[in-house]
Design an enzyme around this catalytic site. Structure first.
Site, mmCIF file in Angstrom:
data_model
loop_
_atom_site.group_PDB
_atom_site.id
_atom_site.type_symbol
_atom_site.label_atom_id
_atom_site.label_comp_id
_atom_site.label_asym_id
_atom_site.label_seq_id
_atom_site.Cartn_x
_atom_site.Cartn_y
_atom_site.Cartn_z
ATOM 1 N N ASP A 391 44.897 46.024 46.319
ATOM 2 C CA ASP A 391 44.223 46.950 47.398
ATOM 3 C C ASP A 391 45.048 46.763 48.470
ATOM 4 O O ASP A 391 45.844 45.895 48.757
ATOM 5 C CB ASP A 391 42.970 46.627 47.291
ATOM 6 C CG ASP A 391 42.294 47.538 48.582
ATOM 7 O OD1 ASP A 391 42.289 48.879 48.595
ATOM 8 O OD2 ASP A 391 41.486 46.767 49.653
ATOM 9 N N ASP A 595 39.233 43.942 48.397
ATOM 10 C CA ASP A 595 38.096 43.462 49.237
ATOM 11 C C ASP A 595 36.969 44.292 49.483
ATOM 12 O O ASP A 595 36.065 44.008 49.996
ATOM 13 C CB ASP A 595 38.827 43.007 50.598
ATOM 14 C CG ASP A 595 39.222 44.263 51.697
ATOM 15 O OD1 ASP A 595 39.639 45.202 50.665
ATOM 16 O OD2 ASP A 595 38.871 44.108 52.661
ATOM 17 N N ASP A 599 36.401 48.945 46.118
ATOM 18 C CA ASP A 599 37.301 48.074 45.017
ATOM 19 C C ASP A 599 36.340 47.594 44.068
ATOM 20 O O ASP A 599 36.987 47.146 43.050
ATOM 21 C CB ASP A 599 37.883 46.856 45.731
ATOM 22 C CG ASP A 599 39.023 47.440 46.848
ATOM 23 O OD1 ASP A 599 39.705 48.254 46.514
ATOM 24 O OD2 ASP A 599 39.191 46.752 47.730
#
Lengths: 703, 222
Positions: A391, A595, A599
Site C-alpha cells: 500500500d 496499514d 487495506d
C-alpha cells in the site's frame, strides 16, 4: 481477547473463525458466547479463558498429566531396556510390564483420545492427515503391547505409544504459546470504530454511545476526534484525514454540504454533521464485511506435514497388509503382531513436533525482532509467496504531512521566513502547524514569543511575533483564500511555484506580513528512507514488488519511482484492491503489506497480510503479521526467516521419516524389537530438536 | 557405605536450601495456584510427584546411558566415576562459594519459568502443579548435574533412578516447609557451604572408587 463493536459475534469467541449456521453456544451469568465447534467451547469451559492464551493453558495441563504417566513409564522402560544387557530377575519382569500397561492406559485416554476421534472422522471422510498417522502409530503400538503384556511377553512398545502423544501434545502447546504471544501483542491495540459521539440535541451537547446514533442525528466533531458515523457537514469547517479509508495522503478540507466518512479523523476545525448512514450501513462497516468475506473465502491451509501424511498413511497401511499376508503362513498371531509392528514404527515420534518446534523457534525469533506472526501456518505461507504488494500511504510513506519545500520572494531568506511562520504556528493545534514547528526545531531555527494569536477555522491564523530586536510584527499564515480575504497578494513567481507544487500533490501554506505574501511552504507525505533498500532486497530475493494504492495515479507513480517499484496499480477502491490480490494469486500466493482500514479486505485476501506498526487497528486485526515499529527492512528479513523455517521443517520431516523408514524395513522383516523402536524414536527426536534450535541463531544480511 | 549414605543425605537435605534459591519461585507458584487448605497440600504433593517423576526419569536415563557405555567396555566405568567425582567436587566448591558460579545458568533471571507459571495459572487448579513439577526436572542446575553424573556412574537404570529419587526425597521436606522456613542470607550462605563440602566429599568418594580404592555404593556390580 477484546471483542470489538464492529465485529459483533459473527465469529467464534475462541478462535475468531467465522461461525457456522448453528454455532455452539455457551451461556454464563454475564454473557452468551458463540463458538465454531465443540472443541473451542470445551477449551473455553476448561480454562475459562478466551483465545490463544486459554488454549496454551489447556495443552499445558494435558501435557502435565500425560507427561507424568509417560515419564514414569519411560523410567520403567529404561529398566526393561537395560535388561537386554543385564537380565533382571525373572520374577519382577511381569510386574514391570503390568505397571507399564497401567501407566500407558491413562496417557492413551488423556492425550490419545482426541487424535483417535479426529482420525476416525477422517477415515469416514476418506481423507487422512497428521492426526491419522499419529493415532495409527500410537494405537497400534498400544494394542501390540497390551497383547504382549497379557501373553506374558516383554515385547512392549508402550514407551513408543506414549512418547508419540507426549511430543505431539508438546508441539500443540508450543504452537499455542507462540500464537498467544502474538495475539497478546495485537489484541492490546484493538480499538476499531469510535465508541462515543457528541450529539447536539435542543441546543445542548451530550456524549452518547456511538451505537445509539440514528440517521438525522446532529453530531459535533471536535479537532482530533474520530468521526462516529457517515454524514454530511451542515455547519463549520474541518480538515479530515481520510487516508485510512481512501488511501489519499492529503487531508481533505470539509465545508457545509461535503460528505464525511465514519472512522476518519478530523485533524483541525470543528463542525457539525447530520448522520446519513450509521451502524452496519457505514462505509467502514462495509469494509469490515468485505474483510470477513475474504477471510472466510481463504479457508484453512494444508500444512506440509499434513500433505506428507496424506501420502504416507495409505502406503504404510498397504505395507502392513502385505506384511500380514506374508507372515500369515506362520500363524495368525505372528502375522498380526508383525503387521502391528509395521504400523507402530511408521509414525515418527517427533512428527507432531517437527513443524511446531521449528515454527515456535521461528516465531520467537521474529517476536524478538519486533515482528508478531499470528500462526505457524502464516509463516509457512509467507515462505511461498511470489510477490509483495505494498500500500502507499502510511506503508511506503510516513503517512503524515511533513515540510517538503519552502519558497520565498527575495531578498528574504528561507530561515527567517520559516522561523516567523513556525513561531505563529506554536499557538495552533492544526496538524500542519505541529509539523511546521517540528521542522523548524529540527533545523535548529529560533522560535519567537507570540501574542494576540487568533485562529480562523479552516483558513489559517494570525499572531504578533516579538522579534529579537523587541519590535512586534503581525504575521498571517494560512491558505490562499485566507490571505486573499486579508487583501494580500502573491508575486507572480510565488504563484507559479504554488501551482507547480500543488500539481505534484503537495499541500501549500502561505506566510505573509506587512501587506504582502512573503513565501510559501509545501507539505506532503514522504517516502520512508529505508523503502528503497527494502524493495531492492525483496527483488533480489526473486520476488515481484507491486504498489497497490487508493490514491491517484500521479501520486502513486511518484512514490513507486522513488522506492524503485516497477509495477503500479492506483486509484483502487478497497474492494478493487482485494479483487486485484485474488486475481494475482491465481499464479501463486501473494503477500500484502498495508496499514489502512481500506487495506483490510486486501490483507485478508492475500495469502499473508502484513500490517505496519503505525497501521489502523482493523488492519492489524486482519493481518497475519504485525510489524512493530515501521522498519520496512524487516520484510526481507522476515521472508528469509520464513524460508529458513520452512527449510528446517522440511529437514525435520525428512529425517524423522528417514529413521522410521529404516524401522519399517526391520518391522516388515519381523525383527523389530522395542529397543530398536525406541532408538529410532530417540535418534529422530534428537535430530528434530537440534535442527530446530539452530533457527535461533538465524541472521540475515542483505546482499 | 555409611559415610556415603550420610554424605548423600546431607547433600540432599542441605540441597533443598539451594533448591529454594532457584526453585523457591516454583513453590510460591504452587501456593498461588492452589490457594489454601486441602487444595494446597494436594498441589504440593502433585508438584513433588511431578518433580520425583522427572528426576527419576532423568536418573534412569543417565543410568541406562552409563550401562550402555560400561557393559561393552568396563574400563569406561572408572572413567565415568572419575568424571562424576570431578563434576561433584566442582559443583560442591561452586555451591560453597569457593569457585565462581557458572555463567549462563542464572535461571532466576530467565523469564521462562515465570512465563510457564503464568500460563499454568490461567489453566488453574492443583492439577496444573504437576506440570510445574515435571518442568522443574528440566531446569539446568549444578546440583542435579552432579547427581546425574553419579547416576551415570552407577551403570544401571535402576541405580540412576534411585540416586535421583534420594535427592528429591531429601529436598522435599525443606521445600514443603518453604513458606514457614525463614532463613537469613548469612544462614543460607553457611548452610550452602556445608552442602558444598558434603557434595565435594561425595565427589572425592567417587574418585576414590574410580581408582579402585572403594566399592561403589549404589551400582549393581561394586
Amino acid at each position: 481477547m477484546t471483542t470489538s463493536l464492529a465485529l459483533p459475534s459473527r465469529r467464534c469467541a475462541h478462535c475468531r473463525l467465522p461461525l457456522p449456521s448453528r454455532p455452539y453456544m455457551v451461556r454464563s451469568d454475564t454473557q452468551c458466547l458463540a463458538f465454531c465447534c465443540a472443541g473451542c467451547a470445551f477449551v473455553y469451559r476448561f480454562t475459562g479463558q478466551l483465545g490463544e492464551a486459554g488454549e496454551a493453558a489447556f495443552w499445558l495441563a494435558k501435557l502435565g498429566l500425560g507427561g507424568f504417566f509417560a515419564m514414569n513409564l519411560m523410567t520403567l522402560s529404561l529398566l526393561l531396556y537395560t535388561d537386554y544387557l543385564a537380565p533382571l530377575e525373572a520374577e519382577i519382569l511381569p510386574y514391570l510390564t503390568y505397571a507399564s500397561f497401567a501407566l500407558a492406559t491413562p496417557v492413551m485416554v488423556i492425550l490419545g483420545g482426541p487424535f483417535v476421534r479426529h482420525a476416525w472422522r477422517e477415515v469416514r471422510h476418506g481423507t487422512c492427515s497428521l492426526e491419522s498417522l499419529i493415532a495409527l502409530g500410537s494405537v497400534s503400538a498400544y494394542l501390540a503391547s497390551a497383547y504382549a503384556t497379557f501373553r506374558g511377553s516383554t515385547r512392549i512398545y508402550f514407551d513408543t505409544a506414549t512418547m508419540i502423544l507426549v511430543l505431539v501434545t508438546l508441539g500443540r502447546f508450543l504452537e499455542a504459546t507462540a500464537r498467544a504471544k502474538a495475539a497478546a501483542g495485537i489484541a492490546n491495540l484493538l480499538e476499531l470504530a469510535p465508541q462515543e459521539a457528541t450529539v447536539l440535541a435542543e441546543g445542548e451537547e451530550r456524549r452518547v454511545p456511538a451505537v445509539t446514533l440514528v440517521v438525522g442525528t446532529r453530531v459535533v466533531v471536535r479537532p482530533g476526534e474520530r468521526i462516529a458515523a457517515d454524514g454530511v457537514v451542515v455547519e463549520g469547517e474541518g480538515l479530515v484525514d481520510e487516508a485510512a479509508l481512501t488511501g489519499e495522503a492529503r487531508p481533505v478540507s470539509k465545508r457545509p454540504g461535503d460528505p464525511v466518512l465514519g472512522a476518519t479523523i478530523n485533524l483541525a476545525g470543528r463542525f457539525i454533521l447530520t448522520v446519513t448512514r450509521c451502524g452496519e450501513e457505514t462505509v467502514f462497516a462495509q469494509m469490515v464485511r468485505l474483510m470477513e468475506a475474504a477471510q472466510a473465502a481463504r479457508g484453512p491451509s494444508r500444512l506440509l506435514a499434513d500433505r506428507l501424511a496424506a501420502h504416507f498413511v495409505p502406503g504404510v497401511v498397504a505395507l502392513a497388509g502385505l506384511t500380514f499376508l506374508y507372515w500369515l503362513p506362520t500363524g495368525l498371531e505372528t502375522a498380526g503382531l508383525t503387521a502391528l509392528a509395521v504400523l507402530l514404527v511408521a509414525c515418527p515420534c517427533p512428527l507432531g513436533l517437527a513443524t511446531p518446534l521449528a515454527t515456535w523457534v521461528g516465531l520467537n525469533r521474529a517476536a524478538a525482532a519486533g515482528v508478531l506472526v499470528r500462526s505457524g501456518a502464516a509463516l509457512e505461507r509467507l515462505a511461498q509467496v511470489r510477490a509483495f504488494c505494498f500500500d502507499k500511504t502510511g506503508t511506503l510513506t510516513h503517512g503524515g504531512l511533513t515540510l517538503q519545500a519552502v519558497r520565498v520572494d527575495p531578498p528574504l531568506d528561507t530561515a527567517t521566513f520559516l522561523s516567523l511562520c513556525a513561531s505563529v504556528e506554536t499557538c495552533s493545534e492544526h496538524a500542519l502547524g505541529a509539523s511546521l514547528v517540528k521542522a523548524a526545531r529540527a533545523k535548529g531555527l529560533p522560535l519567537y514569543p507570540v501574542s494576540e494569536c487568533q485562529t480562523h477555522s479552516g483558513l489559517g491564523l494570525e499572531g504578533v511575533v516579538t522579534l529579537p530586536s523587541g519590535a512586534p510584527l503581525r504575521v498571517w499564515v494560512g491558505n490562499t483564500r485566507f490571505l486573499q480575504q486579508q487583501g494580500m497578494a502573491l508575486s507572480r513567481q510565488l504563484a507559479q511555484e504554488k501551482v507547480a507544487l500543488e500539481a505534484a500533490g503537495l499541500t501549500v501554506v502561505l506566510g505573509a506580513w506587512e501587506g504582502k505574501v512573503r513565501g510559501l511552504m509545501a507539505f506532503g507525505d514522504r517516502v520512508r528512507p529505508e523503502a528503497k533498500a527494502a524493495v531492492a532486497a525483496l527483488r533480489q530475493l526473486g520476488l515481484e514488488v507491486w504498489l497497490v494504492s487508493g490514491d491517484q495515479t500521479t501520486a502513486a507513480s511518484a512514490v513507486a519511482a522513488e522506492a524503485g517499484i516497477p509495477r503500479v496499480h492506483a486509484a483502487l477502491l478497497p474492494a478493487d484492491k482485494a479483487a486485484l490480490i485474488r486475481e494475482a494469486q491465481r499464479l501463486g500466493p501473494v503477500a500484502m503489506v498495508g496499514d489502512g482500514i481500506n487495506d483490510a479486505p486486501a490483507l485478508a485476501s492475500a495469502a499473508v497480510g502484513i500490517a505496519m506498526g503505525s497501521g489502523t487497528d482493523l488492519a492489524k486485526e486482519t493481518a497475519d503479521v504485525s510489524i512493530l515499529g515501521n522498519d520496512l527492512r524487516k520484510l526481507p528479513w522476515l521472508f528469509t526467516l520464513a524460508r529458513a523455517t520452512r527449510r528446517t521443517i522440511r529437514g525435520n520431516l525428512f529425517w524423522a521419516f528417514f529413521y522410521n523408514t529404516l524401522g519399517l524395513a526391520l518391522a516388515a522383516g519381523g525383527v523389530l524389537t522395542p529397543l530398536l523402536a525406541a532408538l529410532a524414536m530417540v535418534a529422530s527426536s534428537l535430530f528434530v530438536l537440534s535442527n530446530s534450535l539452530r533457527l535461533r541463531r538465524f541472521t540475515y544480511a542483505p546482499a | 557405605m555409611l559415610l556415603h549414605a550420610a554424605l548423600l543425605g546431607l547433600a540432599a537435605l542441605g540441597g533443598s536450601l539451594h533448591c529454594l534459591g532457584m526453585c523457591g519461585g516454583m513453590v510460591a507458584c504452587v501456593h498461588a495456584l492452589c490457594g489454601g487448605g486441602r487444595g494446597r497440600l494436594q498441589g504440593q504433593l502433585l508438584y513433588h510427584g511431578g518433580r520425583l517423576t522427572s528426576y527419576a526419569f532423568l536418573g534412569a536415563l543417565a543410568g541406562a546411558g552409563g550401562a550402555f557405555l560400561t557393559r561393552p567396555a568396563p574400563f569406561l566405568h572408572s572413567l565415568l566415576d572419575a568424571l562424576a567425582g570431578v563434576g561433584m567436587v566442582i559443583a560442591g566448591l561452586r555451591l560453597a562459594g569457593m569457585l565462581p558460579p557458572l555463567r549462563g545458568l542464572r535461571l532466576a533471571e530467565s523469564p521462562g519459568p515465570a512465563r510457564l507459571a503464568a500460563t499454568l495459572r490461567r489453566g488453574g487448579g492443583p492439577q496444573a502443579a504437576i506440570s510445574l513439577g515435571l518442568f522443574n526436572g528440566f531446569i539446568p542446575c549444578p546440583l542435579i548435574a552432579a547427581f546425574l553424573a553419579q547416576a551415570a556412574a552407577t551403570g544401571s537404570a535402576l541405580g540412576g533412578a534411585l540416586t535421583l529419587a534420594i535427592l528429591v526425597l531429601g529436598t522435599a521436606p525443606g521445600m514443603l516447609l518453604a513458606g514457614r522456613l525463614v532463613l537469613s542470607c548469612t544462614t543460607r550462605g553457611k548452610a550452602l557451604r556445608v552442602v558444598g563440602v558434603a557434595l565435594s566429599g561425595l565427589g572425592i568418594l567417587s574418585l576414590l572408587h574410580a581408582v579402585g580404592m572403594l566399592p561403589s555404593p549404589l551400582g549393581g556390580h561394586g
